[in-house]
Scaffold this active site. Sequence first.
Site, mmCIF file in Angstrom:
data_model
loop_
_atom_site.group_PDB
_atom_site.id
_atom_site.type_symbol
_atom_site.label_atom_id
_atom_site.label_comp_id
_atom_site.label_asym_id
_atom_site.label_seq_id
_atom_site.Cartn_x
_atom_site.Cartn_y
_atom_site.Cartn_z
ATOM 1 N N HIS A 140 5.480 3.932 -0.718
ATOM 2 C CA HIS A 140 5.565 2.984 -1.896
ATOM 3 C C HIS A 140 4.133 2.929 -2.400
ATOM 4 O O HIS A 140 3.906 2.599 -3.721
ATOM 5 C CB HIS A 140 6.006 1.740 -2.092
ATOM 6 C CG HIS A 140 7.624 1.777 -1.821
ATOM 7 N ND1 HIS A 140 8.665 2.452 -2.362
ATOM 8 C CD2 HIS A 140 8.436 1.046 -0.631
ATOM 9 C CE1 HIS A 140 9.702 2.272 -1.876
ATOM 10 N NE2 HIS A 140 9.652 1.471 -0.922
ATOM 11 N N GLY A 148 5.720 -2.716 -2.453
ATOM 12 C CA GLY A 148 6.844 -2.556 -1.469
ATOM 13 C C GLY A 148 6.501 -2.593 0.052
ATOM 14 O O GLY A 148 6.953 -1.631 0.745
ATOM 15 N N TYR A 309 14.760 -2.467 8.670
ATOM 16 C CA TYR A 309 14.887 -3.932 8.621
ATOM 17 C C TYR A 309 15.722 -4.944 9.709
ATOM 18 O O TYR A 309 15.932 -5.874 9.898
ATOM 19 C CB TYR A 309 14.638 -4.706 7.313
ATOM 20 C CG TYR A 309 13.516 -4.153 6.473
ATOM 21 C CD1 TYR A 309 12.274 -4.251 6.856
ATOM 22 C CD2 TYR A 309 13.975 -2.967 5.748
ATOM 23 C CE1 TYR A 309 11.278 -3.632 6.267
ATOM 24 C CE2 TYR A 309 13.136 -2.393 4.904
ATOM 25 C CZ TYR A 309 11.796 -2.373 5.339
ATOM 26 O OH TYR A 309 10.694 -1.707 4.701
HETATM 27 ZN ZN ZN Z 1 12.871 1.624 2.620
#
Ligand code: ZN
Length: 399
Positions: A140, A148, A309
């Site tokens: 990003h 980001g 994540y």
């Molecule tokens: Zn991502």
Amino acid sequence: MSDVERECHQHAVGVFDSSLTEYDFGPQHPMAPVRIDLTMRLAAALGVTGPGGLELVPAPMASLDEIATVHDGALIESVERLGRRGGADLGRGLGSEDNPVFDGMHLAAAHVVGASLEAFRRVGSGSALHAVNITGGLHHAMPDRASGFCVYNDIAVGIRWLLDQGVERVAYVDVDVHHGDGVERIFWDDPRVLTISLHETGQMLFPGTGFPEDLGGPDAQGTAVNVALPPGTSDAGWLRAFHAVVPPLVRGFEPQVLVTQHGCDSHLDDPLAHLMLTIDGQRAAYQALHELAHEVCGGKWVVTGGGGYALVDVVPRAWTHLLAIVGGGAIDPGTAVPQDWREHVRTRMGRVAPMRMTDGRTPAYRDWREGFDPDTWLDRAVHATRSAVFPMHGLDPWP
Ligand SMILES: [Zn+2]
Ligand SMILES: [Zn+2]
């Protein structure tokens, strides 16, 4: 091990230093570097790295000049200054909730760039066939601002380096759940770089861009490609979309190097997005990209990590499969997760780790050539991309 796998095995490297985990936005931030540490521990526990596995090489620091091939001096100066003294520069994306300023931020971000650049150098020089930096993939970051969770765009610095070496065509495929907007923007008007991003539609998800009609600048029409997938897309739909778009375009473009970003935040357990892939679908995507690198680029393949994540349940397994594929020794999905690693996770994270390297699915998909159904959101999305871009490459958008 097949002949091709043996060749990969002898000529693949992983770029890694444990200090790369210093790229750390703090305890409240979703991109916790423990995901990298747990991945490297799992890969080592399974013999994917270390003696007999993927060779690991150290990661140099990128120089200011190398970072400046992509980024404005004003951004670099701000990252350096804030990383020493704190503060914020919201106009450059620094000090926001997504990109908090931390001590030593410039050095940590420059190290990630240096690690990816090392992977690009190894493949570009021919000293490795495949090279991977799982800490990279900060897709990003824009020339003039962080975005980001991405401070510097390691992928773009690497692709720029390849171009500066005289490489004429590079294909970049981004399978992160978010649009690979920074890489796309940086090469938007460069006909030498084909960028393809498959992501959850920007109607639902950050950064809100990446639609089929976004095709590149006036000098590079058709070299930006976006597949904007509906929320809820699972293995079968994702692989259907991938195979309908990526291999035909990459084959037609005839890149000399394939660069891929492997954010694993497309998994159904990922807390930040809404696709529903499993480890098994992600592994199938990694294998398809590996095969494509051999088919189209003589095996020249640069691989990065990206988002992801679900720190315990997804990232370590997904990227251990990735490291194994890069190293020419794919591991069977049914493989048990080593007990020592599960115990480490329990004591360190207070979490119960997965038992196996699979989510128990067999990824299958219906091939686009068998026809498509305009009543489904997925097929409309795929068809929108094919009809926008395929004619620009002399390809027929219809099945
Ligand atoms: Zn991502
Ligand atoms: Zn290979």
